[in-house]
Design a protein around this motif. Structure first.
Motif, short mmCIF file in Angstrom:
data_model
loop_
_atom_site.label_atom_id
_atom_site.label_comp_id
_atom_site.label_asym_id
_atom_site.label_seq_id
_atom_site.Cartn_x
_atom_site.Cartn_y
_atom_site.Cartn_z
N LYS A 1 0.84 -1.20 0.00
CA LYS A 1 0.00 0.00 0.00
C LYS A 1 0.87 1.25 0.00
N MET B 1 2.49 1.74 -3.47
CA MET B 1 1.53 2.19 -4.48
C MET B 1 1.13 3.64 -4.25
N LYS B 2 0.82 3.99 -3.01
CA LYS B 2 0.35 5.36 -2.73
C LYS B 2 1.46 6.39 -2.93
#
Length: 144
Positions: free
Chosen positions: A79, A82-83
């Protein structure tokens, strides 16, 4: 000092402190804002200190502690990666850290309630870690 609630609560604090350090490490290299960087570095140091104190107490009762759940840690890392590729890295870092702090506070509060006979020293460390997470989340608001 040993009782099962104390041992379990300290293990959860150990895992939580390690997860906090790992989350900060996951975003810190992408942060551009010097103020945000300073806040994250300071909180990382406090997480390490609380983790070290927790590990010391666990060692005194013959326990090696608890690492964060590997699946949870892996999902968190994905996460973060990706962020951090999406838009303003400072804003993304603040958003990720805020989410992590909120999850940490929720979990630690649950463990305080779940292990009511834990010794005062274990409960105090848990409350300090909760306080650190709450303060870090408040500090992130300016960067969201």
């Amino acid at each position: 000092m040993e009782n099962q609630d104390t041992l379990r609560l300290l293990r959860e604090c150990d895992s939580g402190a390690k997860m906090g350090v790992a989350s900060i490490d996951g975003v810190i290299d992408s942060v551009k804002n010097k103020d945000l960087l300073g806040i994250l570095q300071g909180s990382r140091q406090r997480h390490e200190q609380l983790g070290d104190r927790t590990a010391e107490l666990l060692s005194q009762i013959g326990d090696e502690g608890k690492d964060p759940n590997p699946m949870l840690k892996g999902m968190s890392s994905m996460k973060i990666n990706m962020k951090m590729m999406m838009g303003d890295p400072d804003r993304q870092a603040a958003d990720l850290i805020t989410d992590g702090c909120n999850m940490g506070v929720k979990s630690l509060c649950r463990y305080l309630n779940q292990y009511p006979t834990a010794q005062p020293e274990a409960r105090e460390i848990t409350n300090q870690l909760i306080g650190e997470e709450e303060q870090l989340a408040r500090n992130m608001r300016a960067f969201l």
